[in-house]
Design a protein around this motif. Sequence first.
Motif: not given
Lengths: 271, 89
Positions: A41-50, A59-62, A90-95
């Motif tokens: 969360v906050g540093l997503r990259n799997l979307d880019l690699v895929m 996203d997951l947090i939604n 990408q915008t929210r934090d892990k908490d």
Amino acid sequence: MAKVLVVTSGKGGVGKTTTTAALGAALAQAGQSVAVVDFDVGLRNLDLVMGAERRVVYDLINVVNGDAKLNQALIRDKRLENLSLLPASQTRDKDALTDEGIARVMDELREKFDWVICDSPAGIERGATLAMRHADLAVVVTNPEVSSVRDSDRIIGLLDSKTLKAERGETMEKHLILTRYDAARADRGDMLKIDDVLEILSIPLLAIIPESMEVLRASNVGCPVTLNNPLSAPARAYIDAVRRLKGETVPMSVPSDKKSLLNKLFTRRAA
Amino acid sequence: MSLLNLFNRRGSAPVARDRLQLILAHERGGAGGSDLVMILREEILAVIAKHVIVEQDKVQIRLERGKDVSTLGVDIELPVSLAPRRQAA
């Protein structure tokens, strides 16, 4: 029955996201239905690699917060219809990731897919412990390099203590994927050998991914290396890994990209 | 080290392996490697380091718990010349 696999390492930049994408695509190609889940969360990259970065809506947090249904957030791969991506925010934090919310999403994913692959963030903080929490098995990604091996050792300790499986008194199944391995440098004594790393970490080896241009090439174009060039050395190593995960016995080898002797002489890298 | 390595230049990988094995033996703790031993080791090292340069792996600390008596064994290998510590910049 669905299997939840966490791809973790402790150290950053060793190939967790590359491995998640490559294993996910190879499993899907082998006929399994697969979800790859980005926990960074906050540093997503799997979307880019895929190659799905422009298709992210929810996203997951939604989903964790109930702002979107799981089906709305899942992005179906354009190349493989039985492969889906659940991106991180990408915008929210892990908490924003709650224990109960994650548990609910993981249960729902288990019902829909044969394999759920969780791409862990680096570090040993909340994001990393949540990514491994619900796993049935773990793939530890390690470079043959001292800092990576030390961090992997730490992560193995967490897998054996902080996961639901460990808390139930069960044994977490752990596998090692050694990435960026260069057989020539190991032979010269300038890189930790496979046996050194295995002896230190003492978990079974799932694959050796050789250092290869193909990995960068695949991420450049947003395609898992196992799809982008299935005959390349890293792709073959990942495909063998998937066959082992599915219970097949495959002899272990260090695949190499074919090079002629002349080619070798002229492309010899400086150590 | 094999005889061959005496003639060849020894690679850096064996050093990496040895260093890793040492540090991980510390970090894993496990049986006998309690927090107390770690704290004692660090504090004892700090005291010695004020006067003498001692490498971390030259300090062995064992804590054995017996029924009636527990023993703390500290084994420090000092360098041949008791060189005073260089002043830190």
